[in-house]
Write a protein that holds these residues in place. Structure first.
Motif, PDB file in Angstrom:
ATOM      1  N   LEU A  61      35.735 -31.252 -68.055  1.00 62.11           N
ATOM      2  CA  LEU A  61      35.646 -31.921 -66.753  1.00 62.11           C
ATOM      3  C   LEU A  61      34.961 -33.281 -66.892  1.00 62.11           C
ATOM      4  CD1 LEU A  61      36.063 -31.533 -63.620  1.00 62.11           C
ATOM      5  CD2 LEU A  61      33.632 -31.022 -63.576  1.00 62.11           C
ATOM      6  N   LYS A  62      33.953 -33.353 -67.773  1.00 64.99           N
ATOM      7  CA  LYS A  62      33.236 -34.620 -67.931  1.00 64.99           C
ATOM      8  C   LYS A  62      34.142 -35.723 -68.483  1.00 64.99           C
ATOM      9  CE  LYS A  62      28.999 -34.677 -67.638  1.00 64.99           C
ATOM     10  NZ  LYS A  62      27.786 -33.881 -67.634  1.00 64.99           N
ATOM     11  N   LEU A  63      35.279 -35.324 -69.056  1.00 68.19           N
ATOM     12  CA  LEU A  63      36.203 -36.329 -69.617  1.00 68.19           C
ATOM     13  C   LEU A  63      37.340 -36.674 -68.659  1.00 68.19           C
ATOM     14  CD1 LEU A  63      36.336 -34.854 -73.224  1.00 68.19           C
ATOM     15  CD2 LEU A  63      35.193 -36.956 -72.495  1.00 68.19           C
ATOM     16  N   ILE A  64      37.277 -36.118 -67.442  1.00 72.05           N
ATOM     17  CA  ILE A  64      38.318 -36.364 -66.440  1.00 72.05           C
ATOM     18  C   ILE A  64      37.971 -37.617 -65.639  1.00 72.05           C
ATOM     19  CG2 ILE A  64      39.335 -35.444 -64.312  1.00 72.05           C
ATOM     20  CD1 ILE A  64      40.293 -34.077 -66.879  1.00 72.05           C
ATOM     21  N   ASP A  65      38.983 -38.429 -65.402  1.00 71.73           N
ATOM     22  CA  ASP A  65      38.811 -39.651 -64.616  1.00 71.73           C
ATOM     23  C   ASP A  65      39.688 -39.599 -63.371  1.00 71.73           C
ATOM     24  OD1 ASP A  65      37.099 -41.448 -66.192  1.00 71.73           O
ATOM     25  OD2 ASP A  65      38.679 -41.281 -67.699  1.00 71.73           O
ATOM     26  N   LEU A  66      39.382 -40.475 -62.435  1.00 75.44           N
ATOM     27  CA  LEU A  66      40.264 -40.674 -61.292  1.00 75.44           C
ATOM     28  C   LEU A  66      41.661 -41.026 -61.817  1.00 75.44           C
ATOM     29  CD1 LEU A  66      38.131 -42.840 -58.822  1.00 75.44           C
ATOM     30  CD2 LEU A  66      38.544 -40.384 -58.769  1.00 75.44           C
ATOM     31  N   GLY A  67      42.650 -40.389 -61.252  1.00 70.52           N
ATOM     32  CA  GLY A  67      44.021 -40.706 -61.650  1.00 70.52           C
ATOM     33  C   GLY A  67      44.601 -39.737 -62.668  1.00 70.52           C
ATOM     34  N   ASP A  68      43.740 -38.924 -63.298  1.00 65.61           N
ATOM     35  CA  ASP A  68      44.261 -37.933 -64.255  1.00 65.61           C
ATOM     36  C   ASP A  68      45.044 -36.853 -63.514  1.00 65.61           C
ATOM     37  OD1 ASP A  68      42.960 -39.323 -66.197  1.00 65.61           O
ATOM     38  OD2 ASP A  68      41.431 -37.803 -66.603  1.00 65.61           O
ATOM     39  N   ILE A  69      46.019 -36.298 -64.192  1.00 65.88           N
ATOM     40  CA  ILE A  69      46.778 -35.195 -63.611  1.00 65.88           C
ATOM     41  C   ILE A  69      46.281 -33.913 -64.252  1.00 65.88           C
ATOM     42  CG2 ILE A  69      49.073 -34.183 -63.333  1.00 65.88           C
ATOM     43  CD1 ILE A  69      50.144 -37.094 -63.465  1.00 65.88           C
ATOM     44  N   ILE A  70      45.795 -33.028 -63.409  1.00 71.49           N
ATOM     45  CA  ILE A  70      45.232 -31.776 -63.924  1.00 71.49           C
ATOM     46  C   ILE A  70      45.806 -30.588 -63.161  1.00 71.49           C
ATOM     47  CG2 ILE A  70      43.043 -32.903 -64.533  1.00 71.49           C
ATOM     48  CD1 ILE A  70      41.869 -31.237 -62.106  1.00 71.49           C
ATOM     49  N   GLY A  71      45.604 -29.419 -63.725  1.00 71.52           N
ATOM     50  CA  GLY A  71      45.907 -28.185 -63.025  1.00 71.52           C
ATOM     51  C   GLY A  71      44.647 -27.340 -63.031  1.00 71.52           C
ATOM     52  N   ALA A  72      44.514 -26.463 -62.047  1.00 76.48           N
ATOM     53  CA  ALA A  72      43.335 -25.606 -62.023  1.00 76.48           C
ATOM     54  C   ALA A  72      43.682 -24.264 -61.389  1.00 76.48           C
ATOM     55  CB  ALA A  72      42.202 -26.274 -61.250  1.00 76.48           C
ATOM     56  N   ASP A  73      42.997 -23.223 -61.861  1.00 75.35           N
ATOM     57  CA  ASP A  73      43.110 -21.889 -61.280  1.00 75.35           C
ATOM     58  C   ASP A  73      41.758 -21.522 -60.696  1.00 75.35           C
ATOM     59  OD1 ASP A  73      45.766 -20.778 -62.660  1.00 75.35           O
ATOM     60  OD2 ASP A  73      44.627 -21.944 -64.131  1.00 75.35           O
ATOM     61  N   GLY A  74      41.800 -20.772 -59.600  1.00 66.14           N
ATOM     62  CA  GLY A  74      40.532 -20.348 -59.040  1.00 66.14           C
ATOM     63  C   GLY A  74      40.720 -19.567 -57.762  1.00 66.14           C
ATOM     64  N   VAL A  75      39.597 -19.274 -57.121  1.00 69.46           N
ATOM     65  CA  VAL A  75      39.668 -18.541 -55.858  1.00 69.46           C
ATOM     66  C   VAL A  75      39.508 -19.513 -54.697  1.00 69.46           C
ATOM     67  CG1 VAL A  75      38.803 -16.381 -56.809  1.00 69.46           C
ATOM     68  CG2 VAL A  75      37.182 -18.030 -55.854  1.00 69.46           C
ATOM     69  N   ILE A  76      40.156 -19.149 -53.603  1.00 72.60           N
ATOM     70  CA  ILE A  76      40.141 -20.013 -52.435  1.00 72.60           C
ATOM     71  C   ILE A  76      38.962 -19.634 -51.561  1.00 72.60           C
ATOM     72  CG2 ILE A  76      41.441 -20.662 -50.372  1.00 72.60           C
ATOM     73  CD1 ILE A  76      43.959 -19.831 -52.128  1.00 72.60           C
ATOM     74  N   GLY A  77      38.213 -20.660 -51.170  1.00 76.31           N
ATOM     75  CA  GLY A  77      37.053 -20.406 -50.329  1.00 76.31           C
ATOM     76  C   GLY A  77      36.782 -21.597 -49.431  1.00 76.31           C
ATOM     77  N   ARG A  78      35.642 -21.526 -48.783  1.00 77.05           N
ATOM     78  CA  ARG A  78      35.217 -22.674 -47.981  1.00 77.05           C
ATOM     79  C   ARG A  78      33.803 -23.064 -48.384  1.00 77.05           C
ATOM     80  NH1 ARG A  78      38.624 -24.163 -44.082  1.00 77.05           N
ATOM     81  NH2 ARG A  78      40.076 -22.593 -43.293  1.00 77.05           N
ATOM     82  N   THR A  79      33.502 -24.353 -48.331  1.00 75.30           N
ATOM     83  CA  THR A  79      32.143 -24.803 -48.612  1.00 75.30           C
ATOM     84  C   THR A  79      31.306 -24.586 -47.353  1.00 75.30           C
ATOM     85  OG1 THR A  79      32.624 -27.024 -47.855  1.00 75.30           O
ATOM     86  CG2 THR A  79      32.960 -26.578 -50.198  1.00 75.30           C
ATOM     87  N   LYS A  80      30.028 -24.879 -47.469  1.00 78.69           N
ATOM     88  CA  LYS A  80      29.122 -24.737 -46.326  1.00 78.69           C
ATOM     89  C   LYS A  80      29.606 -25.543 -45.122  1.00 78.69           C
ATOM     90  CE  LYS A  80      24.813 -23.980 -48.862  1.00 78.69           C
ATOM     91  NZ  LYS A  80      23.639 -24.706 -49.410  1.00 78.69           N
ATOM     92  N   THR A  81      30.222 -26.696 -45.422  1.00 76.13           N
ATOM     93  CA  THR A  81      30.682 -27.527 -44.320  1.00 76.13           C
ATOM     94  C   THR A  81      32.053 -27.098 -43.819  1.00 76.13           C
ATOM     95  OG1 THR A  81      31.477 -29.076 -45.972  1.00 76.13           O
ATOM     96  CG2 THR A  81      29.358 -29.564 -44.971  1.00 76.13           C
ATOM     97  N   GLY A  82      32.620 -26.058 -44.417  1.00 75.74           N
ATOM     98  CA  GLY A  82      33.867 -25.518 -43.915  1.00 75.74           C
ATOM     99  C   GLY A  82      35.118 -26.046 -44.590  1.00 75.74           C
ATOM    100  N   GLU A  83      34.951 -26.936 -45.555  1.00 76.19           N
ATOM    101  CA  GLU A  83      36.117 -27.513 -46.224  1.00 76.19           C
ATOM    102  C   GLU A  83      36.779 -26.478 -47.137  1.00 76.19           C
ATOM    103  OE1 GLU A  83      37.021 -30.912 -46.054  1.00 76.19           O
ATOM    104  OE2 GLU A  83      38.643 -30.777 -47.524  1.00 76.19           O
TER     105      GLU A  83
END
Length: 537
Positions: free
Chosen positions: A100-122
């Motif tokens: 992740l530390k080597l990722i920049d704006l504009g990179d194309i990535i894929g990710a797996d994970g669980v769907i949730g909401r942050t404290k602010t509801g996002e």
RNA sequence: GGGGGUGUAGCUCAGAGGUAGAGCAACGGCCUUUUAAGCCGUAGGUCCUGGGUUCGAUUCCCAGCACCCUCACCA
């Protein structure tokens, strides 16, 4: 920081990824959900702020925003459908944190994970697996303003498209509009055909062609200015309803309404006439409207109103009012109201256009009288008017002067969609004459927003008259732009072409009208531009 | 082709006849709930090109180039 330096930094990151055994350019990444699919899937789960669901998701896209805070990071990932926030924590990612530390704006990535909401509801996909799909070596444009330099936007349309989602929407609408037109014609029993782009003789319109050469045959060829004469040959051949979505090439000026290559839908219908073609225009435009503009306008009103109320809260009523004005909120509201009342109302540059059938039918002569104050038949008055508006008319044919005066005085007033008929026959060599008045052609043009949108005839199918028209020189039209004699076309007519109606509608302009795009370049992915000298780096 | 406008950091834009400015992006530091994240620090420029005026021009003048708008040709 120079461009080269920025690129070099990214190349170092790419190499660091490779060092770690990671393919910086990815590979097949199956079972991807779109960001909207994730939103839809999350909705029934009713996830509360701060909670995570059991639902897993896999998303791929380009990093639009990235916020790293120590051991936690949030990224906004943009895909074709929309955008979604990703959450990454050092604890959950483990060794991949260093990726992740080597990722920049504009990179194309894929990710797996669980769907949730942050404290602010996002809504957030909490990633436990990160896949690099393509390292971007060039910095993307500013994240808030995007790419606004119009020159760059057209030259690097790929950057424009991935930074400005509205631009992608326009081209999705374009696709839907073309498909609606195609479906509409197929439903009416039309057959879609392809006729030559490379033509030994150009014709079907008054325009200068692009010329090219075929080496083996050693002949000059022209890029078509119109498919008309080929489509009519198909009528002779017994194909009774044909259409072509035709890229035409005209070696003329470039403007907000003109591109040297442009797209028309051109159709011919045996045993019909130009009256029927008016109905076809109404049908096609209705279909196009219903497939694209209808929901776009309703969504636009909502989007503007959302932004207005946000501005009101954050910056006060003045800023909100200015924004509403700039976005033509009033016009959009009126259009939405029209739609609610069953009308086909769209907004173009602040003007509400009503495409509801039937469109008004206006007489050419009446309009000329109304806006130029001259009678079409009063040649002296027309020429005086020409002088008034600065048109050079000496040595030009009467009909040519009449039409130039019409274009100069009437056209811009034709804001609401309308058909204009009763054109002077002398400027319409492929059109049948009015049976009671041979000086008038059975031709109409469709106008909207002061632009010519379409052109239609009751087709001339008398080979003798056609031959005369081909040979006649109309003074005032350049020799290059004259209808060029096409012997084979005459031969075809001599075999017998059924009486027919024919029509061409400018697709690019229709898309402009239905997407509220001020320039034809906004609806053509790669509009013609002067090429830049090759880059040296 | 005529008229008007623009051209300054990768992007979005300020600015002034005297060694060039901001925000974003980048780099370094702090940071586990951010929303255009924040704070501290660093680096980054042929001010479109060429000529002229000037002690000195990126700024003023002239010419050119590119783009946008507009008129003309055309759909």
């Amino acid at each position: 920081m120079s461009e080269d330096h920025l690129k070099a930094q990214r190349i170092r990151k790419r190499d660091a990824l490779i060092e770690m055994g990671i393919d910086a350019y990815g590979r097949r990444f199956p079972d991807v959900m779109s960001t909207t699919a994730v939103r839809k899937a999350a909705q029934p789960l009713n996830i509360q702020p701060g909670q995570r669901s059991e639902l897993r998701g896999r998303v791929a896209g380009r990093i639009a925003l990235l916020r790293v805070m120590g051991k936690l990071a949030f990224a906004t990932l943009r895909d074709e459908a929309g955008a979604l926030q990703f959450g990454f924590s050092k604890a959950e990612l483990g060794e991949q944190w260093s990726v992740l530390k080597l990722i920049d704006l504009g990179d194309i990535i894929g990710a797996d994970g669980v769907i949730g909401r942050t404290k602010t509801g996002e809504l957030t996909l909490w990633a436990d697996n990160l896949t690099v799909l393509a390292k971007s070596l060039r910095p993307p444009p500013e994240k808030w303003h995007g790419l606004t330099d119009v020159d760059l936007r057209y030259r690097q349309r790929y950057v424009d498209l991935f930074t400005n989602p509205d631009v992608r929407d326009v081209f999705r609408h374009r696709s839907a509009i073309i498909q609606a037109i195609r479906d509409c014609l197929i439903r009416e029993g039309y057959c879609e055909v392809d006729t030559p782009v490379l033509q030994p003789i150009y014709g079907g319109a008054a325009a200068r062609p692009f010329t090219t050469h075929h080496n083996t045959l050693d002949i000059n060829l022209y890029l078509r200015i119109s498919p008309e004469l080929y489509l009519k040959r198909l009528l002779v051949g017994g194909m009774e309803r044909v259409f072509e979505i035709s890229r035409n090439f005209r070696n003329e000026g470039i403007s907000t309404r003109h591109n040297p290559e442009f797209t028309m839908v051109e159709l011919y219908e045996a045993y019909a006439d130009y009256q029927v073609m008016m109905e076809r225009v109404e049908q096609m435009v209705s279909a196009a409207f219903n497939t694209s503009a209808r929901t776009a306008i309703l969504q636009r009103v909502e989007a503007i109103e959302r932004e207005v109320s946000r501005l009101e809260k954050e910056k006060g009523g003045e800023a909100a009012a200015a924004y509403a004005q700039e976005q033509n909120l009033k016009a959009y509201r009126r259009a939405a109201e029209g739609i609610a009342n069953g009308r086909l109302t769209a907004v173009f540059q602040g003007e509400v256009l009503d495409f509801t059938s039937p469109w008004p039918r206006r007489q050419y002569a009446d309009l000329l009288h109304e806006y130029a104050g001259v009678a079409m038949t009063d040649v002296q008055a027309v020429r005086r008017k020409a002088e008034d508006v600065g048109i050079e008319h000496t040595g030009k044919d009467d009909a040519v002067v009449v039409n130039e005066v019409f274009d100069a005085t009437v056209e811009r007033h034709l804001v609401q969609p309308a058909f204009v008929f009763g054109y002077p026959a002398a400027i319409c060599p492929l059109t049948r004459q009015h049976p009671e008045d041979p000086s008038i052609a059975l031709r109409f043009e469709a106008f909207a927003a002061g632009m010519e949108l379409g052109n239609a005839y009751t087709e001339l199918n008398d080979p003798a008259i056609q031959e005369v028209n081909f040979k006649r020189r109309v003074a005032g039209e350049g020799a290059e732009t004259m209808a060029v004699m096409d012997e084979d076309f005459i031969t075809a007519l001599e075999y017998g072409m059924p009486p027919a109606g024919g029509l061409g509608v400018g697709i690019d302009r229709l898309v402009m009208l239905l997407t509220d795009s001020p320039s034809i370049r906004d609806v053509i992915l790669f509009p013609l531009q002067r090429p830049q000298p090759p880059r040296t780096s």
